[in-house]
Design an enzyme around this catalytic site. Sequence first.
Site, short mmCIF file in Angstrom:
data_model
loop_
_atom_site.label_atom_id
_atom_site.label_comp_id
_atom_site.label_asym_id
_atom_site.label_seq_id
_atom_site.Cartn_x
_atom_site.Cartn_y
_atom_site.Cartn_z
CG ASP A 132 38.99 38.00 44.32
OD1 ASP A 132 39.36 38.48 45.40
OD2 ASP A 132 38.42 38.67 43.43
CE LYS B 97 40.12 41.45 51.05
NZ LYS B 97 40.03 41.22 49.60
CD GLU C 224 42.42 41.57 46.43
OE1 GLU C 224 42.13 42.76 46.15
OE2 GLU C 224 41.99 41.00 47.45
CG ASP D 208 41.48 45.85 43.05
OD1 ASP D 208 40.26 46.02 43.20
OD2 ASP D 208 42.07 44.83 43.43
#
Length: 525
Positions: free
Chosen positions: A8, A70, A171, A193
């Site tokens: 992850d 990211k 994810e 999420d």
Amino acid sequence: MSRVIGIDLGTTNCCVSVMEDGQVSVIPNTGGYKTTPSILGLTEAGKRLVGHLAKRQAVTNAKNTVFAAKRLIGRNFDSPQVQQLRELVAYKILEGPGGDARVELAGRVFTIQEIAALLLREMKRVAEEYLGEPVEQAVVTVPAYFNDTQRQTTRAAARIAGLEVLRLINEPTAAALSYGIGRGETEKVAVYDMGGGTFDITVLELSQGLLEVRATGGDTYLGGEDIDLAIVHHLMEAFEKSDGISLASDAMALQRLKDAAEKAKCDLSQVEVTEINLPFIAQDEAGQPLHLLHTLTREQIEGFAEELVENTREICRSVLADAGFEPGDIDQVLLVGGQTRMPLVQEVVTDIFGRAPYRGVNPDEVVAMGAAIQGSMLAENAEGPLLVDVTPLSLGIATFGGHFTRLIERNTTVPTSARETFTTTRDDQESVKICVLQGESEHSDDNDLLGEFALTGIRPGPKGTPAIQVTFDIDANGIVTVSARDTATDQAQSIQVSARAVLSSEEEAKLAAEFAAEGEVALRD
Ligand code: AMP
């Protein structure tokens, strides 16, 4: 055969997991932590630090420490998101030759692929040390809402790090896989999420042997970092008001504020009131030290976060509608991402779905665990639910008049392909430019340009007569290939769509060789 790990690659933290004897376990790093900060630092001497070590030097060496990279993945330098981040971070973000965003640390320019590759290599190293054997293959997770460029950039980073990506999985899909494995019930599940940088909501159906994503949506620029930055602004304003000094251009003070803001935010998930105490944050004109002492309440930070969290309500509503579900149809809500620990987020989620979220999964680890499960299934052709995922954004091409013509609608099951026939707009036109776009606007300019290519050698003829067949393919990783063919001449062009922000294959090969030549560097926590 070496084992396949699940990684992850988070905005704030990375996590790596593996299947052992039918059990999935999260691998601790050498410091004993199950997650590693997604931070890269360069010391004054030019030594690279990854993870906790980089985090530790962030305050004293803020300009040479990059976090939340990211958020820059697959984005052009002049995009509003990059420009916004530039204002708020101590490290320097600059424009690469292809218009991409790059980062300068201690005088060296890094591409975002390189930064992601360093993080991925660190996770590979953590796994290798734990397993005592080399690791070459991984399943890597990405936010469901990542576009094609962001996915390709992630895959390129893994290649640079010496990892073959067996599959990129979304994810939330990974989280649902980890939750659903072995349950054997038919359930409709929503995965909410909210991490450091991105928000995703995915609605899936789980049944015996099948995990089918029905719809997904989100915002790749909404997460915990935004709340931290709102707190930093609040603290800076308060300090300027009380002491008459702006901390905005002091990199070290900004980093200390950011750390303190995040810590206060996390504390306020447990308590109602917390103190922020930053001694020697600045000096007055006479050179006397100034200290920042501030009380922050849960109510205050809920005020900062409210709009952000409320924005997720509309996204959930639209994803439920795309899936053809009412909120009451959902049997279970899974929370993923550290930011979902905030009580306000849990309240809003409970309100949206009319039920309290499931408490049985660890929001920091469940995604990597799902990736490892998928990895072992792919490696061993093992029994497990078939994953059926969707493409998060509509895909199409720019057509005459600035229109966006969709070939594949968002939330279509992947792999998929679509074909449509187009024509010329001028007499004897010999070539057409195919601009491949991803997004939901009817206007081509408002969508993301994934790439463009020319189909030349069209047989001359009056406008509107040639037949140009355009075919889109999306594979199981969500990667797009487009081809165009003049049906009269059979002249064809095909590209794996790669936008300007992706490294050229030469650049990538050079970096991969550099990484391989470096071998194992001592990056220990
Ligand atoms: P992730 O990207 O999933 O690692 O999520 C990281 C984000 O979750 C960061 O913005 C953290 O500040 C936030 N976070 C972690 N723990 C908590 C907590 N207890 N309360 C509120 N936010 C948290």
